[in-house]
Design a protein around this motif. Structure first.
Motif, short mmCIF file in Angstrom:
data_model
loop_
_atom_site.label_atom_id
_atom_site.label_comp_id
_atom_site.label_asym_id
_atom_site.label_seq_id
_atom_site.Cartn_x
_atom_site.Cartn_y
_atom_site.Cartn_z
N VAL A 100 36.35 12.67 -16.57
CA VAL A 100 35.44 11.65 -17.07
C VAL A 100 34.85 12.12 -18.38
CG1 VAL A 100 33.34 10.33 -16.66
CG2 VAL A 100 34.90 10.81 -14.75
N TYR A 101 35.05 11.28 -19.41
CA TYR A 101 34.48 11.55 -20.73
C TYR A 101 33.11 10.90 -20.80
CZ TYR A 101 33.77 10.97 -25.78
OH TYR A 101 33.25 10.97 -27.05
N LYS A 130 29.19 15.99 -27.66
CA LYS A 130 28.02 16.70 -28.19
C LYS A 130 26.91 15.68 -28.46
CE LYS A 130 28.19 14.88 -32.31
NZ LYS A 130 27.10 13.98 -32.77
N PRO A 131 25.63 16.08 -28.46
CA PRO A 131 25.16 17.35 -27.94
C PRO A 131 25.31 17.37 -26.43
CG PRO A 131 23.28 15.95 -28.30
CD PRO A 131 24.49 15.19 -28.81
N MET A 132 25.54 18.54 -25.88
CA MET A 132 25.72 18.65 -24.44
C MET A 132 24.55 18.01 -23.71
SD MET A 132 26.41 22.15 -22.38
CE MET A 132 26.45 22.26 -20.58
N ALA A 133 23.34 18.33 -24.14
CA ALA A 133 22.11 17.74 -23.61
C ALA A 133 20.97 18.15 -24.54
CB ALA A 133 21.83 18.20 -22.18
N PRO A 134 19.85 17.43 -24.52
CA PRO A 134 18.75 17.77 -25.44
C PRO A 134 18.06 19.10 -25.16
CG PRO A 134 18.62 15.47 -24.75
CD PRO A 134 19.65 16.13 -23.88
N ILE A 189 33.09 20.51 -23.95
CA ILE A 189 32.15 19.83 -24.84
C ILE A 189 32.89 19.33 -26.06
CG2 ILE A 189 29.95 20.02 -26.07
CD1 ILE A 189 29.79 20.50 -23.02
N GLY A 190 32.55 18.11 -26.50
CA GLY A 190 33.22 17.47 -27.63
C GLY A 190 32.80 18.05 -28.97
N LEU A 191 33.35 19.18 -29.31
CA LEU A 191 33.10 19.84 -30.61
C LEU A 191 34.45 19.96 -31.31
CD1 LEU A 191 30.60 22.44 -29.16
CD2 LEU A 191 30.01 20.65 -30.81
N GLN A 192 34.97 18.82 -31.75
CA GLN A 192 36.36 18.74 -32.20
C GLN A 192 36.66 19.54 -33.45
OE1 GLN A 192 34.21 16.22 -32.42
NE2 GLN A 192 34.40 15.22 -34.42
N ASN A 225 44.21 26.49 -15.64
CA ASN A 225 43.00 27.07 -15.04
C ASN A 225 42.35 28.09 -15.98
OD1 ASN A 225 40.98 27.44 -13.11
ND2 ASN A 225 42.11 29.09 -12.10
N ARG A 226 42.07 27.63 -17.18
CA ARG A 226 41.38 28.47 -18.17
C ARG A 226 40.23 27.68 -18.76
NH1 ARG A 226 42.26 26.44 -23.12
NH2 ARG A 226 44.26 25.46 -23.66
N GLU A 227 39.48 28.33 -19.65
CA GLU A 227 38.35 27.68 -20.28
C GLU A 227 38.80 26.87 -21.50
OE1 GLU A 227 34.78 27.77 -19.35
OE2 GLU A 227 36.09 28.09 -17.62
N PRO A 228 38.14 25.75 -21.81
CA PRO A 228 38.48 24.99 -23.01
C PRO A 228 37.97 25.70 -24.26
CG PRO A 228 36.60 24.01 -21.92
CD PRO A 228 37.09 25.10 -21.01
N MET A 229 38.40 25.21 -25.42
CA MET A 229 37.98 25.83 -26.67
C MET A 229 36.47 25.76 -26.86
SD MET A 229 39.40 25.29 -30.56
CE MET A 229 40.98 26.07 -30.22
N ALA A 230 35.84 24.67 -26.42
CA ALA A 230 34.38 24.54 -26.48
C ALA A 230 33.86 24.41 -25.06
CB ALA A 230 33.97 23.34 -27.32
N THR A 231 33.16 25.41 -24.58
CA THR A 231 32.73 25.49 -23.19
C THR A 231 31.30 25.00 -22.99
OG1 THR A 231 31.80 27.71 -23.40
CG2 THR A 231 34.18 27.55 -22.97
#
Length: 338
Positions: A68-69, A95-99, A120-123, A299-305
């Protein structure tokens, strides 16, 4: 293996993401959630999406949806992320992940507890120029890091109505475009911000969010930096620079894709030579989607975690606090990031 995505909302960034999801390899955009059913119907017809929902709980029951985006108002990110994680679906949050850092931590904890991925959407991390800058810094080609600078200026623009509710927005230009530049400095330098001194622009009653931010940063490697974000300059610019004791890097037009720019270029300058690297335009939204899909499969972490989103929130909140108090603010125990 095709991975099914759904998105919450139908705004500007959703249009970019819808096109990118449709173009991404082995990816299907299954559904969109919107409180405005007429707007949702128009959106799904334009982008060829099979389903619309006006209830998050109902959408989360769809077994074909794996990701879910979330690109709703900033203040809703945490509660929606937690609900999605509880349904055992992966979360890709704009982004931002949250305030606030507290909200970010709750998102990380919930996704970890339910065994789902959080990206997190930090393209701009996906841009090959920025990846090359990170590699050159890490290799020591620049020598000792001395200084870095990031700037973005845009004209006064229309903003969604929820920006006028501080509980939902959390801020203005900081979270609209500034957080991308803060994140890029962290990503490229490979270190954290430990102290900030900031000035925050006016927040008049009829526009209760900052339109200008300027700050000095001190990094954990003892390098310094400056940032400047504005959303009231019609003929503004955007730049990104990193300076070492032996060479400097200048990224030109590498963050202009939102406004229809190309791939940009990177200059490396020393006292003896200037080297130019040119880049083809690429869909950074598509790249981040495919990266997140791979992190699920491998099963790894994305570029922006989630930790990156948390760290950006800690810096942003420290800058707001510095502006309010008129003094330097230290960021204690910097969160470990990628």
């Amino acid at each position: 293996m095709t991975i099914g995505w759904a998105m919450i909302g139908t705004g500007r960034v959703h249009r970019q993401m819808a096109k990118a999801i449709k173009a991404a390899k082995d990816t299907e955009l299954i559904a969109v959630l919107s409180r405005d059913r007429a707007r949702a119907d128009t959106f799904v017809e334009k982008y060829g999406i099979a389903k619309t929902y006006d209830s998050l709980d109902e959408m989360l029951q769809d077994p074909k949806i794996e990701v879910v985006y979330i690109a709703s108002p900033n203040g809703l990110h945490a509660r929606q992320t937690i609900r999605v994680a509880e349904s055992k679906k992966h979360v890709f949050c704009e982004k931002p992940m949250a305030p606030t850092p507290k909200e970010c931590r709750s998102m990380i904890e919930s996704c970890k507890a339910h065994g789902v991925k959080l990206g997190i959407g930090l393209q701009f991390r996906q841009h090959p120029a920025h990846i090359k800058m990170r590699e050159m810094v890490a290799s020591g080609e620049l020598g000792r890091l001395v200084f870095a600078s990031a700037q973005v200026e845009i004209l006064a623009t229309w903003v969604p109505g929820w920006y006028y509710d501080p509980e939902l927005s959390g801020g203005g230009v900081m979270y609209m475009v500034g957080v991308h530049r803060l994140d890029l400095l962290r990503f490229i330098l490979g270190c954290e911000v430990e102290e900030v001194s900031a000035f925050i622009g006016e927040q008049p009653p009829d526009r209760p969010f900052e339109d200008t931010v300027a700050a000095v940063l001190r990094f954990t490697n003892q390098a310094y930096g400056t940032i400047h974000f504005s959303m009231n300059i019609p003929q503004g610019t955007s730049h990104l620079e990193v300076h070492g004791s032996q060479a400097s890097l200048f990224a030109i037009d590498t963050t202009s894709q939102w406004w229809g720019g190309g791939g940009g270029e990177l200059l490396m300058k020393s006292d003896k030579i200037t080297t130019r690297f040119e880049f083809q335009k690429t869909d950074l939204y598509k790249d981040e989607i495919e990266d997140f899909n791979r992190c699920i499969r491998e099963n790894r972490e994305p570029m922006a975690t989630g930790m990156d989103g948390l760290r950006n929130a800690e810096i942003s909140v420290a800058m707001f606090e510095s502006g309010r108090q008129g003094k330097k603010i230290s960021i204690e125990s910097p969160a470990k990031s990628s």
